[in-house]
Write a protein that holds these residues in place. Structure first.
Motif, mmCIF file in Angstrom:
data_model
loop_
_atom_site.group_PDB
_atom_site.id
_atom_site.type_symbol
_atom_site.label_atom_id
_atom_site.label_comp_id
_atom_site.label_asym_id
_atom_site.label_seq_id
_atom_site.Cartn_x
_atom_site.Cartn_y
_atom_site.Cartn_z
ATOM 1 N N GLY A 209 43.844 -37.622 46.364
ATOM 2 C CA GLY A 209 42.776 -37.869 45.405
ATOM 3 C C GLY A 209 42.918 -37.120 44.100
ATOM 4 N N LYS A 210 43.801 -36.132 44.037
ATOM 5 C CA LYS A 210 44.023 -35.383 42.788
ATOM 6 C C LYS A 210 45.025 -36.148 41.918
ATOM 7 C CE LYS A 210 41.672 -31.579 43.898
ATOM 8 N NZ LYS A 210 42.178 -30.423 44.559
ATOM 9 N N LEU A 211 45.039 -35.814 40.648
ATOM 10 C CA LEU A 211 45.996 -36.397 39.711
ATOM 11 C C LEU A 211 47.113 -35.405 39.423
ATOM 12 C CD1 LEU A 211 43.650 -37.975 36.996
ATOM 13 C CD2 LEU A 211 44.689 -39.106 38.978
ATOM 14 N N LEU A 212 48.312 -35.920 39.289
ATOM 15 C CA LEU A 212 49.449 -35.146 38.777
ATOM 16 C C LEU A 212 49.693 -35.661 37.372
ATOM 17 C CD1 LEU A 212 52.261 -35.118 41.486
ATOM 18 C CD2 LEU A 212 50.707 -33.281 40.870
ATOM 19 N N ILE A 213 49.789 -34.750 36.432
ATOM 20 C CA ILE A 213 49.998 -35.105 35.031
ATOM 21 C C ILE A 213 51.305 -34.463 34.603
ATOM 22 C CG2 ILE A 213 49.010 -35.015 32.720
ATOM 23 C CD1 ILE A 213 46.346 -34.160 34.465
ATOM 24 N N ARG B 260 55.588 -38.889 30.754
ATOM 25 C CA ARG B 260 54.166 -39.031 30.412
ATOM 26 C C ARG B 260 53.401 -39.799 31.487
ATOM 27 N NH1 ARG B 260 52.711 -37.695 24.394
ATOM 28 N NH2 ARG B 260 54.351 -36.184 24.141
ATOM 29 N N SER B 261 53.674 -39.446 32.719
ATOM 30 C CA SER B 261 53.053 -40.115 33.857
ATOM 31 C C SER B 261 51.772 -39.436 34.317
ATOM 32 C CB SER B 261 54.015 -40.144 35.052
ATOM 33 O OG SER B 261 55.065 -41.033 34.805
ATOM 34 N N VAL B 262 50.881 -40.259 34.837
ATOM 35 C CA VAL B 262 49.697 -39.802 35.544
ATOM 36 C C VAL B 262 49.796 -40.419 36.930
ATOM 37 C CG1 VAL B 262 47.181 -39.801 35.656
ATOM 38 C CG2 VAL B 262 48.329 -39.709 33.428
ATOM 39 N N ILE B 263 49.826 -39.569 37.949
ATOM 40 C CA ILE B 263 50.027 -40.031 39.324
ATOM 41 C C ILE B 263 48.801 -39.686 40.154
ATOM 42 C CG2 ILE B 263 51.429 -39.728 41.412
ATOM 43 C CD1 ILE B 263 53.796 -39.073 39.567
ATOM 44 N N LEU B 264 48.295 -40.678 40.868
ATOM 45 C CA LEU B 264 47.214 -40.448 41.820
ATOM 46 C C LEU B 264 47.858 -40.128 43.159
ATOM 47 C CD1 LEU B 264 44.191 -40.552 42.639
ATOM 48 C CD2 LEU B 264 44.578 -42.967 43.211
ATOM 49 N N LEU B 265 47.542 -38.953 43.698
ATOM 50 C CA LEU B 265 48.070 -38.572 45.004
ATOM 51 C C LEU B 265 47.273 -39.267 46.103
ATOM 52 C CD1 LEU B 265 48.740 -34.745 44.547
ATOM 53 C CD2 LEU B 265 50.345 -36.660 44.348
ATOM 54 N N ALA B 266 47.981 -39.944 46.987
ATOM 55 C CA ALA B 266 47.340 -40.631 48.099
ATOM 56 C C ALA B 266 47.445 -39.812 49.374
ATOM 57 C CB ALA B 266 47.972 -42.007 48.313
ATOM 58 N N GLU B 267 48.466 -38.970 49.435
ATOM 59 C CA GLU B 267 48.693 -38.169 50.640
ATOM 60 C C GLU B 267 49.416 -36.888 50.258
ATOM 61 O OE1 GLU B 267 51.725 -39.443 53.813
ATOM 62 O OE2 GLU B 267 49.799 -40.234 54.522
ATOM 63 N N HIS B 268 48.941 -35.775 50.788
ATOM 64 C CA HIS B 268 49.621 -34.498 50.576
ATOM 65 C C HIS B 268 49.557 -33.751 51.899
ATOM 66 C CE1 HIS B 268 51.216 -31.002 48.543
ATOM 67 N NE2 HIS B 268 50.228 -30.278 49.040
ATOM 68 N N GLU B 269 50.676 -33.701 52.580
ATOM 69 C CA GLU B 269 50.783 -33.073 53.893
ATOM 70 C C GLU B 269 51.866 -32.007 53.826
ATOM 71 O OE1 GLU B 269 48.932 -34.316 56.580
ATOM 72 O OE2 GLU B 269 47.981 -35.763 55.247
ATOM 73 N N GLU B 270 51.984 -31.236 54.866
ATOM 74 C CA GLU B 270 53.030 -30.211 54.917
ATOM 75 C C GLU B 270 54.422 -30.839 54.800
ATOM 76 O OE1 GLU B 270 54.731 -26.936 58.042
ATOM 77 O OE2 GLU B 270 52.553 -27.237 57.988
ATOM 78 N N ILE C 111 40.768 -41.737 49.675
ATOM 79 C CA ILE C 111 41.590 -40.621 49.203
ATOM 80 C C ILE C 111 40.863 -39.787 48.157
ATOM 81 C CG2 ILE C 111 43.804 -41.660 49.786
ATOM 82 C CD1 ILE C 111 44.086 -42.541 46.866
ATOM 83 N N ALA C 112 39.823 -40.340 47.583
ATOM 84 C CA ALA C 112 38.952 -39.627 46.639
ATOM 85 C C ALA C 112 37.595 -40.293 46.758
ATOM 86 C CB ALA C 112 39.490 -39.731 45.213
ATOM 87 N N ASN C 113 36.597 -39.715 46.162
ATOM 88 C CA ASN C 113 35.250 -40.256 46.257
ATOM 89 C C ASN C 113 35.213 -41.697 45.727
ATOM 90 O OD1 ASN C 113 32.508 -40.420 46.681
ATOM 91 N ND2 ASN C 113 31.989 -39.392 44.758
ATOM 92 N N GLY C 114 35.112 -42.658 46.642
ATOM 93 C CA GLY C 114 35.018 -44.057 46.246
ATOM 94 C C GLY C 114 36.337 -44.726 45.915
ATOM 95 N N ILE C 115 37.457 -44.056 46.126
ATOM 96 C CA ILE C 115 38.779 -44.640 45.873
ATOM 97 C C ILE C 115 39.538 -44.691 47.196
ATOM 98 C CG2 ILE C 115 40.976 -44.422 44.639
ATOM 99 C CD1 ILE C 115 39.453 -42.901 42.447
ATOM 100 N N TYR C 116 40.056 -45.885 47.513
ATOM 101 C CA TYR C 116 40.701 -46.126 48.798
ATOM 102 C C TYR C 116 42.150 -46.574 48.594
ATOM 103 C CZ TYR C 116 35.917 -45.995 50.348
ATOM 104 O OH TYR C 116 34.630 -45.591 50.590
ATOM 105 N N TRP C 117 42.986 -46.203 49.551
ATOM 106 C CA TRP C 117 44.391 -46.582 49.545
ATOM 107 C C TRP C 117 44.614 -47.578 50.673
ATOM 108 C CZ3 TRP C 117 48.446 -42.993 52.145
ATOM 109 C CH2 TRP C 117 49.713 -43.571 52.079
ATOM 110 N N GLY C 118 45.145 -48.748 50.303
ATOM 111 C CA GLY C 118 45.484 -49.755 51.299
ATOM 112 C C GLY C 118 44.271 -50.415 51.912
ATOM 113 N N GLY C 119 44.550 -51.129 52.977
ATOM 114 C CA GLY C 119 43.513 -51.872 53.666
ATOM 115 C C GLY C 119 44.088 -53.162 54.201
ATOM 116 N N ASN C 120 43.233 -54.036 54.654
ATOM 117 C CA ASN C 120 43.654 -55.303 55.233
ATOM 118 C C ASN C 120 44.104 -56.249 54.120
ATOM 119 O OD1 ASN C 120 43.582 -58.026 56.232
ATOM 120 N ND2 ASN C 120 42.484 -57.258 58.019
ATOM 121 N N PHE C 121 45.411 -56.482 54.046
ATOM 122 C CA PHE C 121 45.960 -57.296 52.955
ATOM 123 C C PHE C 121 45.563 -58.760 53.085
ATOM 124 C CE2 PHE C 121 49.382 -59.204 50.327
ATOM 125 C CZ PHE C 121 49.133 -58.504 49.156
ATOM 126 N N GLU C 122 45.420 -59.258 54.298
ATOM 127 C CA GLU C 122 45.008 -60.655 54.490
ATOM 128 C C GLU C 122 43.587 -60.871 53.953
ATOM 129 O OE1 GLU C 122 47.114 -63.128 55.343
ATOM 130 O OE2 GLU C 122 48.580 -61.490 55.293
#
Length: 187
Positions: A10-14, A26-36, A93-104
């Protein structure tokens, strides 16, 4: 010592203003997953020349832009959305922002014009970092991590201004960076 924001879903990488890697300039990246074991995210401001209908034939009217999510597995399609009420799936992944789901289900909603471009964003590939790799890059000032943004930024289609807007939102300490030329030799 200044405190810094740690990466998490949910955080941004700038990217720093003079990053020479063409994949992340000059990228802005939305992190969807950050694990060990590693980190995964999507570049929000790198549009491709493709539309969703070019990649998914049964979405014949889907004029949704496709973004380059990153240099990893560019033969895969990913999406983020803010319409859980319509899709009933996805990982928040963040408040009100979702990653993936049922593609059909998503395809049905797209074909019925039940989802707008400002509710979903599609990506080819993703950005990925192995164990400790992102931490090392943050420590060498390649990236700034921010949790300070409005979700409209994530779904913005103003790619040219997105990096600049996110930098300015970091506050006065960073605002002057937004005016740096993309090529320091032009200074």
């Amino acid at each position: 010592m200044l405190s810094r924001t740690e990466p998490s879903a949910g955080k941004l990488l700038i990217s720093e203003p003079f990053l020479s890697d063409p994949n992340f300039k000059r990228s802005v990246i939305l992190l969807a997953e950050h694990e060990e074991e590693g980190t995964l995210g999507f570049i929000l401001n790198q549009p491709s020349s493709l539309l969703l209908k070019d990649l998914v034939p049964d979405l014949w009217q889907a004029d949704y832009p496709i973004f380059i999510g990153g240099p990893v597995e560019v033969d895969t399609i990913h999406f983020i959305h803010r319409c859980y009420d319509k899709l009933n799936s996805g990982e928040e992944i963040a408040n009100g922002i979702y990653w993936g789901g049922n593609f059909e289900t998503l395809k049905i909603l797209v074909n019925n014009n039940s989802i707008s471009e400002n509710e979903v964003k599609f990506f080819l590939g993703y950005s990925g970092w192995g164990k400790e790799q992102l931490t090392e890059e943050i420590n060498t000032n390649t990236w700034i991590v921010s949790g300070k943004y409005h979700q409209d930024i994530v779904f913005s289609h103003n790619e040219e201004e997105l990096w600049r807007e996110v930098i300015v939102n970091l506050g006065p300490k960073y605002a002057h960076v937004s005016n740096f030329p993309s090529d320091p030799s032009l200074n």
